[in-house]
Motif scaffolding. Structure first.
Motif, PDB file in Angstrom:
ATOM      1  N   UNK A 103      -9.320   8.100 -27.147  1.00 33.26           N
ATOM      2  CA  UNK A 103      -9.104   9.324 -26.591  1.00 33.26           C
ATOM      3  C   UNK A 103      -8.918  10.579 -27.568  1.00 33.26           C
ATOM      4  N   UNK A 104      -8.651  11.731 -26.809  1.00 33.27           N
ATOM      5  CA  UNK A 104      -8.407  12.848 -27.890  1.00 33.27           C
ATOM      6  C   UNK A 104      -7.035  13.072 -28.250  1.00 33.27           C
ATOM      7  N   UNK A 105      -6.180  12.263 -27.735  1.00 34.66           N
ATOM      8  CA  UNK A 105      -4.963  12.412 -28.233  1.00 34.66           C
ATOM      9  C   UNK A 105      -3.940  13.104 -27.247  1.00 34.66           C
ATOM     10  N   UNK A 106      -2.686  12.925 -27.552  1.00 30.03           N
ATOM     11  CA  UNK A 106      -1.529  13.723 -26.657  1.00 30.03           C
ATOM     12  C   UNK A 106      -0.598  14.090 -27.757  1.00 30.03           C
ATOM     13  N   UNK A 107      -0.200  15.395 -28.083  1.00 29.61           N
ATOM     14  CA  UNK A 107       0.784  15.585 -28.684  1.00 29.61           C
ATOM     15  C   UNK A 107       2.233  15.779 -28.183  1.00 29.61           C
ATOM     16  N   UNK A 108       3.109  14.911 -28.622  1.00 31.52           N
ATOM     17  CA  UNK A 108       4.362  14.580 -27.895  1.00 31.52           C
ATOM     18  C   UNK A 108       5.280  15.384 -28.838  1.00 31.52           C
ATOM     19  N   UNK A 109       6.088  16.331 -28.392  1.00 34.85           N
ATOM     20  CA  UNK A 109       7.323  16.815 -29.065  1.00 34.85           C
ATOM     21  C   UNK A 109       8.661  16.542 -28.357  1.00 34.85           C
ATOM     22  N   UNK A 110       9.511  15.964 -29.105  1.00 35.17           N
ATOM     23  CA  UNK A 110      10.942  15.547 -28.397  1.00 35.17           C
ATOM     24  C   UNK A 110      11.653  16.240 -29.371  1.00 35.17           C
ATOM     25  N   UNK A 152      -0.069   9.132 -34.777  1.00 37.21           N
ATOM     26  CA  UNK A 152      -0.523   9.919 -36.064  1.00 37.21           C
ATOM     27  C   UNK A 152       0.238  11.058 -36.228  1.00 37.21           C
ATOM     28  N   UNK A 153       0.686  11.059 -37.729  1.00 32.81           N
ATOM     29  CA  UNK A 153       1.317  12.300 -38.299  1.00 32.81           C
ATOM     30  C   UNK A 153       0.207  13.156 -39.010  1.00 32.81           C
ATOM     31  N   UNK A 154       0.402  14.547 -39.118  1.00 32.07           N
ATOM     32  CA  UNK A 154      -0.584  15.175 -39.898  1.00 32.07           C
ATOM     33  C   UNK A 154      -0.946  14.547 -41.146  1.00 32.07           C
ATOM     34  N   UNK A 155      -1.957  14.523 -41.716  1.00 28.12           N
ATOM     35  CA  UNK A 155      -2.434  14.065 -42.987  1.00 28.12           C
ATOM     36  C   UNK A 155      -2.244  12.728 -43.284  1.00 28.12           C
TER      37      UNK A 155
END
Lengths: 113, 114
Positions: free
Chosen positions: A104-111, A38-41
């Protein structure tokens, strides 16, 4: 009582390396599992799914592993790319009602490049 | 494929008001599910409609109601808005309740209750 848990709120990896996102569940009646990005917006975008009768499903750079005895699944992304940076949700379903997913509540992945 | 669309994109209401959110399902999909996603949380199942009848409900009070129409469109209505109703509301369509996993989500409606 949260039936699907993603215990890591965030994960940071270097471009080209492997990203591993984890998910645990408690309800043994779940028989199908999905991963979304999921991307913002934007709404969630379906990535890959796995049936409870399998332990692995692969689609290009994405592989999902399921360990039923441990009630644990993981999403592997190899190689990771900067465009993979997003929030990843795992979700669980009973096929008798595929429209009702437990997320689930999600995991923010930053590459990082 | 026409995809799943939602309107409006953003909405601001005050506490106590009523709101209607709209969703247009993927063509050929006669099941629509609605979800609420609060900030920092995953989507939570509100209810599902199949052939214009409610077919399953999550842990949401009766002031959350819905309608589904024969033309693959649907509505989510929320009465007596509360501050905690501020969230992103998502709809998703599938072929039938027992088939077709939720692969098609709309972009969502961001509701802010002041």
């Amino acid at each position: 009582d949260q039936q699907v848990k993603q215990n890591s709120p965030s994960l940071s990896v270097q471009e080209g390396r492997i990203s591993i996102l984890n998910c645990d569940y408690t309800n043994s009646m779940f028989d199908y599992f999905l991963w979304y990005k999921k991307y913002p917006a934007e709404g969630p975008t379906f990535l890959i799914s796995i049936s409870s009768i399998k332990d692995k499903n692969e689609d290009g750079r994405f592989t999902v592993f399921l360990n039923k005895s441990a009630k644990h699944l993981s999403l592997h992304i190899v190689p990771s790319q900067p465009g993979d940076s997003a929030v990843y949700f795992c979700a669980a379903n009973s096929l008798s009602n595929a429209g009702k997913s437990t997320f689930g509540d999600g995991t923010t992945l930053t590459v990082k490049p | 494929e026409t995809g799943v669309t939602q309107s409006p994109t953003h909405l601001i209401k005050t506490r106590g008001q009523q709101v209607t959110l709209r969703c247009s399902s993927q063509s050929g999909h006669n099941t629509v599910s609605w979800y609420q996603q609060a900030l920092g949380q995953g989507p939570q199942f509100i209810f599902q409609y199949y052939r214009e009848e409610e077919n399953g409900r999550g842990n949401f009070p009766p002031r959350f109601s819905g309608l589904q129409f024969p033309n693959y469109s649907s509505e989510l209505n929320v009465n007596a808005l509360e501050l905690d109703d501020s969230a992103l509301y998502l709809c998703a369509s599938s072929q039938t309740p027992g088939q077709g996993l939720l692969k098609f989500f709309g972009p969502g409606t961001r509701l802010t209750v002041l």
